[in-house]
Design an enzyme around this catalytic site. Structure first.
Site, mmCIF file in Angstrom:
data_model
loop_
_atom_site.group_PDB
_atom_site.id
_atom_site.type_symbol
_atom_site.label_atom_id
_atom_site.label_comp_id
_atom_site.label_asym_id
_atom_site.label_seq_id
_atom_site.Cartn_x
_atom_site.Cartn_y
_atom_site.Cartn_z
ATOM 1 N N CYS A 86 44.795 18.400 43.512
ATOM 2 C CA CYS A 86 45.925 17.530 43.828
ATOM 3 C C CYS A 86 45.504 16.434 44.815
ATOM 4 O O CYS A 86 44.777 15.526 44.445
ATOM 5 C CB CYS A 86 47.105 18.359 44.327
ATOM 6 N N HIS A 200 47.756 23.086 40.449
ATOM 7 C CA HIS A 200 47.361 23.959 41.550
ATOM 8 C C HIS A 200 47.011 25.371 41.061
ATOM 9 O O HIS A 200 47.868 26.270 41.095
ATOM 10 C CB HIS A 200 48.506 24.071 42.551
ATOM 11 N N GLU A 202 45.414 27.596 42.620
ATOM 12 C CA GLU A 202 45.507 28.544 43.741
ATOM 13 C C GLU A 202 46.933 29.084 43.897
ATOM 14 O O GLU A 202 47.142 30.069 44.608
ATOM 15 C CB GLU A 202 45.032 27.875 45.038
#
Length: 223
Positions: A86, A200, A202
């Site tokens: 990002c 994302h 994660e």
């Protein structure tokens, strides 16, 4: 494996990133932007998401001049693996470590939701545990995620297998989420050691939190 995660004023995903890689068994260290060198034992450098310097001027444009970035440039030139997520992707673009640029989403609105992605190329460390055309469900959260590159640059990305991920529908059909050229969600450099994506992974590490499709993405770096 040693993972170093950069931290800028306004970064807000460094601890999510730390949690994700520690969950996979990595040793993780947070590195402050004013430091001049990344740890010598770094196996993977991650530039996480957030809003470095409040996204003033342009997303990633100020972070690109931070003290630590000279060391990042050197690390990349020596073949070190770098992942930008990002805002981290935006910083890599501003630093010239990846080709292209980011614009405001064509809707002019912030987009925050789970979004399906198609794997376009998996002949790289990042996506090596996935298959070409796999469809993943990964959160997105961005205002300036509209990836732009000119026609000549797009041709280079295609010919060199640098396009990693594209936005798609659940059935894998193409979808234009934010105006990005060719629906691009993630790319790498020609040497395939620097990777950037807007979604994302994660945040997609546990079924309890909605999805664990990010596990095999990040685990590719640990092989």
């Amino acid at each position: 494996m040693k993972v170093s995660v950069l931290q800028f004023p306004g970064t807000n995903c460094e601890y999510d990133t730390q949690y994700a890689f520690e969950k996979l068994g990595a040793d993780v260290e947070i590195v402050w932007h004013k430091d001049k060198n990344i740890p010598l034992d770094t196996d993977l450098l991650v530039i996480p998401g957030g809003f470095s310097y409040g996204d003033y001027l342009r997303s990633g444009a100020i972070a690109r001049f931070a003290n630590i970035m000279d060391s990042v440039q050197e690390y990349a030139a020596n073949g070190g693996k770098i992942l930008g997520i990002c805002n981290g992707f935006q910083i890599l673009l501003e630093a010239g470590l990846l080709p292209g640029a980011m614009k405001r989403n064509d809707s002019l609105h912030f987009i925050s939701k789970y979004q399906t992605l198609k794997v376009i190329n998996n002949d790289n460390t990042f996506l090596s545990l996935l298959k070409k055309d796999d469809v993943l469900n990964i959160p997105v959260a961005h205002h300036d995620g509209n990836y732009f590159i000119d026609n000549a640059g797009l041709k280079d990305l295609e010919e060199n297998g640098q396009i990693l991920l594209k936005y798609c529908e659940e059935n894998g059909e193409a979808k234009n989420l934010n105006g990005s050229v060719s629906n691009i969600a993630g790319i790498c450099n020609k040497e395939k050691n620097v990777f950037g994506l807007m979604p994302h992974p994660e945040r997609a590490m546990e079924e309890l939190l909605g999805c664990d499709d990010g596990v095999n993405m990040l685990k590719g770096f640990l092989q």
